[in-house]
Design a protein around this motif. Structure first.
Motif, mmCIF file in Angstrom:
data_model
loop_
_atom_site.group_PDB
_atom_site.id
_atom_site.type_symbol
_atom_site.label_atom_id
_atom_site.label_comp_id
_atom_site.label_asym_id
_atom_site.label_seq_id
_atom_site.Cartn_x
_atom_site.Cartn_y
_atom_site.Cartn_z
ATOM 1 N N GLY A 123 4.145 8.001 3.689
ATOM 2 C CA GLY A 123 5.429 7.386 3.395
ATOM 3 C C GLY A 123 5.260 6.073 2.669
ATOM 4 N N ILE A 124 4.183 5.972 1.868
ATOM 5 C CA ILE A 124 3.916 4.704 1.210
ATOM 6 C C ILE A 124 4.584 4.662 -0.167
ATOM 7 C CG2 ILE A 124 1.892 3.953 2.469
ATOM 8 C CD1 ILE A 124 0.131 5.386 0.586
ATOM 9 N N THR A 128 -1.747 -8.429 -0.498
ATOM 10 C CA THR A 128 -2.368 -9.684 -0.920
ATOM 11 C C THR A 128 -3.221 -10.317 0.185
ATOM 12 O OG1 THR A 128 -0.309 -10.816 -0.353
ATOM 13 C CG2 THR A 128 -0.630 -10.234 -2.650
ATOM 14 N N ARG A 129 -2.795 -10.195 1.416
ATOM 15 C CA ARG A 129 -3.489 -10.925 2.489
ATOM 16 C C ARG A 129 -4.677 -10.195 3.091
ATOM 17 N NH1 ARG A 129 0.682 -13.088 6.756
ATOM 18 N NH2 ARG A 129 -1.266 -13.804 7.688
ATOM 19 N N TYR A 130 -4.638 -8.851 3.066
ATOM 20 C CA TYR A 130 -5.675 -8.132 3.800
ATOM 21 C C TYR A 130 -6.632 -7.412 2.857
ATOM 22 C CZ TYR A 130 -2.345 -9.099 7.486
ATOM 23 O OH TYR A 130 -1.484 -9.733 8.339
ATOM 24 N N PRO A 131 -7.860 -7.909 2.794
ATOM 25 C CA PRO A 131 -8.842 -7.322 1.879
ATOM 26 C C PRO A 131 -9.134 -5.875 2.258
ATOM 27 C CG PRO A 131 -9.894 -8.901 3.378
ATOM 28 C CD PRO A 131 -8.411 -9.045 3.558
ATOM 29 N N GLY A 132 -9.203 -5.019 1.258
ATOM 30 C CA GLY A 132 -9.523 -3.620 1.518
ATOM 31 C C GLY A 132 -8.288 -2.759 1.684
ATOM 32 N N PHE A 133 -7.190 -3.364 2.104
ATOM 33 C CA PHE A 133 -5.983 -2.560 2.341
ATOM 34 C C PHE A 133 -5.488 -1.921 1.047
ATOM 35 C CE2 PHE A 133 -1.374 -2.021 2.639
ATOM 36 C CZ PHE A 133 -1.291 -1.251 3.791
ATOM 37 N N ALA A 134 -5.432 -2.707 -0.020
ATOM 38 C CA ALA A 134 -4.937 -2.194 -1.298
ATOM 39 C C ALA A 134 -5.822 -1.082 -1.825
ATOM 40 C CB ALA A 134 -4.852 -3.325 -2.320
ATOM 41 N N THR A 135 -7.124 -1.337 -1.887
ATOM 42 C CA THR A 135 -8.025 -0.330 -2.458
ATOM 43 C C THR A 135 -7.982 0.963 -1.666
ATOM 44 O OG1 THR A 135 -9.815 -1.425 -1.269
ATOM 45 C CG2 THR A 135 -9.641 -1.852 -3.617
ATOM 46 N N LEU A 188 -3.984 7.572 -1.999
ATOM 47 C CA LEU A 188 -2.922 8.022 -2.890
ATOM 48 C C LEU A 188 -3.498 8.891 -4.006
ATOM 49 C CD1 LEU A 188 0.033 7.327 -2.590
ATOM 50 C CD2 LEU A 188 -0.244 5.645 -4.409
ATOM 51 N N GLY A 189 -4.601 8.415 -4.583
ATOM 52 C CA GLY A 189 -5.240 9.170 -5.649
ATOM 53 C C GLY A 189 -5.780 10.493 -5.174
ATOM 54 N N GLN A 190 -6.390 10.481 -3.998
ATOM 55 C CA GLN A 190 -6.924 11.721 -3.440
ATOM 56 C C GLN A 190 -5.814 12.749 -3.260
ATOM 57 O OE1 GLN A 190 -8.798 10.269 0.096
ATOM 58 N NE2 GLN A 190 -10.792 9.929 -0.891
ATOM 59 N N ARG A 191 -4.664 12.273 -2.766
ATOM 60 C CA ARG A 191 -3.562 13.196 -2.528
ATOM 61 C C ARG A 191 -3.011 13.770 -3.824
ATOM 62 N NH1 ARG A 191 -0.149 10.122 2.009
ATOM 63 N NH2 ARG A 191 -1.940 9.823 3.367
ATOM 64 N N LEU A 192 -2.869 12.913 -4.822
ATOM 65 C CA LEU A 192 -2.399 13.403 -6.109
ATOM 66 C C LEU A 192 -3.330 14.485 -6.634
ATOM 67 C CD1 LEU A 192 -1.082 10.304 -8.047
ATOM 68 C CD2 LEU A 192 0.097 12.464 -7.631
ATOM 69 N N GLY A 193 -4.643 14.233 -6.502
ATOM 70 C CA GLY A 193 -5.624 15.218 -6.943
ATOM 71 C C GLY A 193 -5.479 16.525 -6.206
#
Length: 229
Positions: free
Chosen positions: A83-84, A118-125, A131-136
């Motif tokens: 749900g992102i 912005t605040r939590y390192p690793g969360f974005a990546t 997301l990319g895996q799911r699209l694939g």
DNA sequence: TCATTAATAGCAT
DNA sequence: ATGCTATTAATGA
């Protein structure tokens, strides 16, 4: 509301780089909820006001086609974000999420998304990676639906469920959530009748064993062969 | 026990 | 080979 334990998030990919205090911050903003089997967490087209993390259980993600019938796009297993919509720059959910088994999920209001990024390192990546895996995966199943014969598609669908939720049992590998033949036909673009026939035939050949809403793959290799045939 | 829903059997396309 | 109607089987109230 009960105070959530920090161990719920430690070790999960989106949060693996964070320290105890940061995980505490995140949990203090989260809402935990339980969903009965068959319940919708959110529906396609509705305002995306929250994003979620599945703690326990399994979800089916469903999209309805222009034709009106629904297809199962993918499954979500514990530890995954879902749900992102904010990651997609959307303000409505692109699909419906249904609890395939009794499930528990955390959720946050979308307004904290940018803060998390912005605040939590690793969360974005990590978020964009899933997301990319799911699209694939969606692409893959989509082309598969268009090009492969029904038997292959059903074999692939079973293998996907085994890969993301397979548990070893004495008989073989069992799919960890309830699945009907109708569900499998919704994943593969056939009818429940054809799926029923295939499963019966495979059961006779000793490849699978199924009771009502429950499937055990007794010979995964044979299924792989079928999916590549 | 009965009502509901899943799975199959058998016929049609 | 795949889909549809009708029947049987399983499940939960």
């Amino acid at each position: 509301m009960p105070k959530l334990d920090e161990s719920l998030l430690t070790g999960l990919p989106p949060f693996s780089l964070l320290d105890r205090a940061q995980i505490r911050e995140i949990l203090d903003q989260a809402v935990s909820r339980r969903y009965d089997e068959g319940t919708a967490i959110f529906r396609e087209g509705h305002d995306a006001d929250r994003f979620y993390l599945l703690l326990d259980g399994y979800l089916r993600v469903i999209r309805s086609t222009p034709g009106g019938d629904q297809i199962i796009v993918l499954h979500i297993s514990p530890g995954q974000l879902f749900g992102i919509a904010p990651a997609l720059q959307r303000n409505t959910y692109p699909a419906t999420a249904i609890a395939a088994a009794e499930s528990i999920a955390l959720s946050w209001p979308v307004r904290v998304w940018d803060d998390f990024i912005t605040r939590y390192p690793g969360f974005a990546t990590e978020s964009y990676k899933t997301l990319g895996q799911r699209l694939g995966q969606i692409q893959e199943t989509l082309t598969e639906m268009a090009t492969q014969a029904v038997e292959k598609r059903v074999a692939c669908a079973l293998l996907r469920m085994v890969h993301q939720s397979g548990r070893k049992s004495d008989k073989g590998i069992e799919i960890a959530f309830p699945v009907t033949r109708q569900n499998i036909s919704d994943m593969t673009g056939t009818t429940l009748h054809t799926v029923s026939r295939l499963l019966s035939a495979w059961q006779k050949d000793g490849i699978v064993e199924s009771t009502r809403k429950h499937i055990v793959v007794t010979d995964p290799h044979a299924l792989v062969v079928l999916s590549e045939a």
